[in-house]
Design a protein around this motif. Structure first.
Motif, mmCIF file in Angstrom:
data_model
loop_
_atom_site.group_PDB
_atom_site.id
_atom_site.type_symbol
_atom_site.label_atom_id
_atom_site.label_comp_id
_atom_site.label_asym_id
_atom_site.label_seq_id
_atom_site.Cartn_x
_atom_site.Cartn_y
_atom_site.Cartn_z
ATOM 1 N N VAL A 54 -31.227 17.130 36.864
ATOM 2 C CA VAL A 54 -32.550 17.336 36.275
ATOM 3 C C VAL A 54 -32.494 18.474 35.260
ATOM 4 C CG1 VAL A 54 -34.889 18.132 36.775
ATOM 5 C CG2 VAL A 54 -33.864 16.355 38.189
ATOM 6 N N ALA A 55 -31.809 19.562 35.623
ATOM 7 C CA ALA A 55 -31.684 20.697 34.707
ATOM 8 C C ALA A 55 -30.856 20.321 33.480
ATOM 9 C CB ALA A 55 -31.061 21.881 35.430
ATOM 10 N N ARG A 56 -29.799 19.546 33.670
ATOM 11 C CA ARG A 56 -28.946 19.127 32.557
ATOM 12 C C ARG A 56 -29.755 18.307 31.542
ATOM 13 N NH1 ARG A 56 -23.360 17.919 33.231
ATOM 14 N NH2 ARG A 56 -23.766 15.711 32.849
ATOM 15 N N THR A 57 -30.523 17.351 32.035
ATOM 16 C CA THR A 57 -31.266 16.487 31.118
ATOM 17 C C THR A 57 -32.438 17.228 30.478
ATOM 18 O OG1 THR A 57 -32.476 15.632 33.048
ATOM 19 C CG2 THR A 57 -30.604 14.339 32.242
ATOM 20 N N ALA A 58 -33.012 18.199 31.187
ATOM 21 C CA ALA A 58 -34.124 18.957 30.617
ATOM 22 C C ALA A 58 -33.684 19.844 29.466
ATOM 23 C CB ALA A 58 -34.793 19.812 31.698
ATOM 24 N N THR A 59 -32.402 20.178 29.423
ATOM 25 C CA THR A 59 -31.895 21.103 28.400
ATOM 26 C C THR A 59 -31.010 20.420 27.365
ATOM 27 O OG1 THR A 59 -30.059 21.694 29.874
ATOM 28 C CG2 THR A 59 -32.016 23.091 29.940
ATOM 29 N N THR A 60 -30.900 19.099 27.427
ATOM 30 C CA THR A 60 -30.085 18.368 26.453
ATOM 31 C C THR A 60 -30.947 17.997 25.261
ATOM 32 O OG1 THR A 60 -28.724 17.487 28.251
ATOM 33 C CG2 THR A 60 -28.508 16.419 26.126
ATOM 34 N N ARG A 61 -31.245 18.985 24.466
ATOM 35 C CA ARG A 61 -32.035 18.761 23.254
ATOM 36 C C ARG A 61 -31.841 19.976 22.347
ATOM 37 N NH1 ARG A 61 -37.938 18.581 25.852
ATOM 38 N NH2 ARG A 61 -36.744 17.589 27.518
ATOM 39 N N GLN A 62 -32.094 19.782 21.076
ATOM 40 C CA GLN A 62 -31.944 20.866 20.104
ATOM 41 C C GLN A 62 -33.255 21.635 20.033
ATOM 42 O OE1 GLN A 62 -28.968 21.590 18.609
ATOM 43 N NE2 GLN A 62 -29.979 23.477 17.958
ATOM 44 N N ALA A 63 -33.416 22.581 20.928
ATOM 45 C CA ALA A 63 -34.604 23.426 20.962
ATOM 46 C C ALA A 63 -34.164 24.867 21.182
ATOM 47 C CB ALA A 63 -35.556 22.984 22.075
ATOM 48 N N ARG A 64 -35.082 25.796 21.018
ATOM 49 C CA ARG A 64 -34.743 27.201 21.177
ATOM 50 C C ARG A 64 -34.358 27.505 22.617
ATOM 51 N NH1 ARG A 64 -39.253 30.457 17.497
ATOM 52 N NH2 ARG A 64 -38.717 29.459 15.505
ATOM 53 N N PRO A 65 -33.354 28.370 22.810
ATOM 54 C CA PRO A 65 -32.891 28.672 24.165
ATOM 55 C C PRO A 65 -33.987 29.157 25.105
ATOM 56 C CG PRO A 65 -31.322 29.493 22.551
ATOM 57 C CD PRO A 65 -32.518 29.015 21.785
ATOM 58 N N GLN A 66 -34.944 29.943 24.595
ATOM 59 C CA GLN A 66 -36.007 30.449 25.463
ATOM 60 C C GLN A 66 -36.817 29.305 26.064
ATOM 61 O OE1 GLN A 66 -35.308 31.333 22.383
ATOM 62 N NE2 GLN A 66 -35.674 33.521 21.973
ATOM 63 N N LEU A 67 -37.118 28.293 25.265
ATOM 64 C CA LEU A 67 -37.866 27.147 25.764
ATOM 65 C C LEU A 67 -37.055 26.380 26.796
ATOM 66 C CD1 LEU A 67 -40.173 25.076 25.741
ATOM 67 C CD2 LEU A 67 -39.073 23.999 23.767
ATOM 68 N N LEU A 68 -35.786 26.123 26.488
ATOM 69 C CA LEU A 68 -34.948 25.345 27.398
ATOM 70 C C LEU A 68 -34.735 26.072 28.722
ATOM 71 C CD1 LEU A 68 -32.290 23.906 24.926
ATOM 72 C CD2 LEU A 68 -34.404 22.851 25.762
ATOM 73 N N THR A 69 -34.597 27.385 28.685
ATOM 74 C CA THR A 69 -34.449 28.148 29.924
ATOM 75 C C THR A 69 -35.705 28.016 30.782
ATOM 76 O OG1 THR A 69 -32.967 29.734 28.871
ATOM 77 C CG2 THR A 69 -34.045 30.444 30.897
ATOM 78 N N GLY A 70 -36.857 28.057 30.143
ATOM 79 C CA GLY A 70 -38.097 27.859 30.886
ATOM 80 C C GLY A 70 -38.187 26.470 31.495
ATOM 81 N N LEU A 71 -37.753 25.454 30.761
ATOM 82 C CA LEU A 71 -37.753 24.092 31.287
ATOM 83 C C LEU A 71 -36.820 23.970 32.483
ATOM 84 C CD1 LEU A 71 -37.739 21.990 27.993
ATOM 85 C CD2 LEU A 71 -39.662 22.377 29.540
ATOM 86 N N ALA A 252 -22.947 19.372 21.640
ATOM 87 C CA ALA A 252 -24.261 19.124 22.241
ATOM 88 C C ALA A 252 -24.199 19.289 23.753
ATOM 89 C CB ALA A 252 -24.740 17.723 21.877
ATOM 90 N N THR A 253 -23.156 18.754 24.376
ATOM 91 C CA THR A 253 -23.000 18.865 25.826
ATOM 92 C C THR A 253 -22.892 20.315 26.256
ATOM 93 O OG1 THR A 253 -21.928 16.699 26.012
ATOM 94 C CG2 THR A 253 -21.518 18.283 27.775
ATOM 95 N N HIS A 254 -22.000 21.043 25.611
ATOM 96 C CA HIS A 254 -21.739 22.409 26.067
ATOM 97 C C HIS A 254 -22.806 23.398 25.607
ATOM 98 C CE1 HIS A 254 -18.221 21.776 28.381
ATOM 99 N NE2 HIS A 254 -17.535 21.245 27.387
ATOM 100 N N ARG A 255 -23.588 23.049 24.607
ATOM 101 C CA ARG A 255 -24.752 23.900 24.309
ATOM 102 C C ARG A 255 -25.676 23.932 25.518
ATOM 103 N NH1 ARG A 255 -30.092 24.052 22.225
ATOM 104 N NH2 ARG A 255 -30.353 25.725 20.671
ATOM 105 N N SER A 256 -25.936 22.757 26.089
ATOM 106 C CA SER A 256 -26.756 22.693 27.302
ATOM 107 C C SER A 256 -26.067 23.390 28.469
ATOM 108 C CB SER A 256 -27.033 21.230 27.652
ATOM 109 O OG SER A 256 -27.570 21.108 28.958
ATOM 110 N N ASN A 257 -24.763 23.158 28.633
ATOM 111 C CA ASN A 257 -24.040 23.722 29.771
ATOM 112 C C ASN A 257 -24.052 25.246 29.765
ATOM 113 O OD1 ASN A 257 -23.477 21.158 30.611
ATOM 114 N ND2 ASN A 257 -21.344 21.154 29.937
ATOM 115 N N PHE A 258 -23.735 25.846 28.625
ATOM 116 C CA PHE A 258 -23.684 27.307 28.578
ATOM 117 C C PHE A 258 -25.081 27.911 28.615
ATOM 118 C CE2 PHE A 258 -19.337 26.463 27.323
ATOM 119 C CZ PHE A 258 -18.655 27.481 27.985
ATOM 120 N N LEU A 259 -26.084 27.170 28.161
ATOM 121 C CA LEU A 259 -27.441 27.649 28.329
ATOM 122 C C LEU A 259 -27.800 27.693 29.815
ATOM 123 C CD1 LEU A 259 -30.528 27.007 26.251
ATOM 124 C CD2 LEU A 259 -30.683 26.461 28.673
#
Length: 434
Positions: A54-71, A252-259
């Motif tokens: 769920v966390a992986r799919t919520a952060t697999t998008r090109q958005a600002r890190p602050q937003l993705l961390t909140g998601l 794209a994958t590892h942007r989400s992973n490291f976030l």
């Protein structure tokens, strides 16, 4: 946040494939010699694996890190109180107290998480958001996947759908999978994307009725006819081109992973490589913790530990001294303070090193002339899989609670018992030091 009780981490949920339909497409196959993996008749997963997905799919998008961390944080918090601790999937009673919009959001998140588990179980490794396929006004599927059977051919498209409704049945979920395939998958098969040509598509629909046990899982996918038998040998065809993972989908994958790991500095460098941001403000080294867990070596973000240390140590200024930092870090990790609520997103060491060293090469080149493909490792998943026998228990009887995905990302829960903890630093311009 995720509960760390033995009941939650220890249970394995089993879901059978309710329906599986295949849909014609011309040409078929889109890429010569591509063969889709066999459908999974049964998907088994632990709650920690679903939480990670769920966390992986919520952060697999090109958005600002602050937003993705909140998601990420909100998704994990919801999962804890809304899924029951039973081997048969069941929504908790608290689900009924959600407002309609909150139910819709949680349902969509679970549908995306189940889709990610299913695609990983089939052998696909790398992921990206599929928003690149169409404008926001056009309906399109959710994710693109590479690796596994599609390596060297292109990418596959996956649409995710969830339905937690009183009228959810095997028939309605199957109908949703078919409808979503026809509307949001079929039009984009045999279409190009920045991550590769789309050669196959899936629509995964997941549903359950609130207040009852059990769930429905339906999959619709592109049909690939079996080749007809011929008396003479078939004409030769071109083999798949290239090997490894294409650089855009790896980034794209590892942007989400490291976030998810909390390594925002790495995310900044990936964005810089993608020309989506300016030169990182802090170009200094990034510190990781290296530790052994469940027979493998992993690397975690030291900033996640520092945040936990501040919650349990009175004198924060002591953390500025290397000796105190090392002692406090070891004590904190061994006592399991990191794993008691959220779990800890980490990465298998060889995967972490391989990607970051590749990233260093691109940084050294000034972000120009990046390679078309990267040679990155992949792994058998732990904590979920096809059938009822999933990995995650060692022969010595130790009960490790974690989920490892094919790209090397892992979510580690209790108990957290590393025998050795080391510090490793990655310099963006020089690679790993030690």
């Amino acid at each position: 946040m995720l509960s760390s009780t033995a009941e939650l981490w220890g249970v394995d949920i089993i879901i059978g494939l309710t329906t599986h339909t295949k849909h014609k497409h011309i040409p078929s196959p889109v890429s010569p010699n591509f063969e889709a993996p066999e459908a999974a008749a049964t998907l088994t997963f632990s709650p920690i694996a679903l939480a990670a997905a769920v966390a992986r799919t919520a952060t697999t998008r090109q958005a600002r890190p602050q937003l993705l961390t909140g998601l990420k944080n909100s998704a994990l918090s919801q999962l804890e109180c809304l899924i029951s601790n039973t081997k048969t999937f069941k929504l908790a009673a608290d689900f009924a107290d959600l407002a309609d919009t909150e139910r819709t959001l949680f349902t969509a998140r679970c549908g995306a998480g189940i889709t990610d588990l299913y695609m990983n179980a089939l052998g696909y490794v790398w992921r990206a958001n599929a928003a690149c396929l169409a404008s926001t006004l056009d309906p399109h599927a959710d994710f693109l996947y590479d690796g596994g059977n599609v390596e060297g051919h292109g990418v596959v498209l996956a649409e995710a759908h969830g339905s937690f409704a009183a009228n959810a049945t095997a028939k309605t979920i199957a109908a949703q999978a078919k409808r979503k395939y026809g509307r949001q998958v079929k039009p984009y098969v045999n279409v190009g994307s920045p991550y590769g040509h789309v050669v196959h598509g899936y629509s995964v629909a997941f549903g359950s009725r609130p207040g009852t046990s059990g769930a429905f899982l339906s999959v619709a996918e592109t049909r690939i006819p079996k080749p007809k038998k011929k008396a003479s040998p078939p004409p030769s065809s071109q083999p798949p081109t290239g090997s490894g993972v294409t650089t855009p989908i790896a980034l794209a994958t590892h942007r989400s992973n490291f976030l998810l790991m909390g390594a925002s500095a790495v995310v900044d460098w990936i964005d810089w490589i993608n020309a989506a941001s300016e030169f990182p403000e802090d170009p200094g080294p990034v510190t990781f913790v290296r530790f052994s867990y469940a027979g493998r070596w992993y690397m975690g973000n030291v900033l996640s530990i520092r945040q936990a240390l501040r919650a349990y140590w009175w004198h924060d200024e002591l953390l500025d001294f290397p000796l105190w930092q090392r002692l406090a870090m070891r004590d904190t990790v061994i006592r399991g303070l990191l794993g008691k609520s959220n779990g800890w997103f980490v990465m298998e060491e060889t995967a972490c090193r391989a990607f970051l060293n590749s990233l260093t090469g691109m940084i050294q080149a000034g972000g120009r002339d990046r390679p078309a493909q990267l040679d990155l490792p992949s792994f058998d998943p732990t904590g979920f899989g096809i059938g009822e026998d999933i990995r995650g228990r060692l022969a010595d009887g130790s009960d490790y609670k974690y989920a490892l995905f094919r790209d090397g990302l892992a979510l580690v829960g209790d108990p957290f018992r590393p025998k050795k903890i080391e510090i490793r630093r990655w310099s963006p311009k020089e690679g790993f030091q030690g």
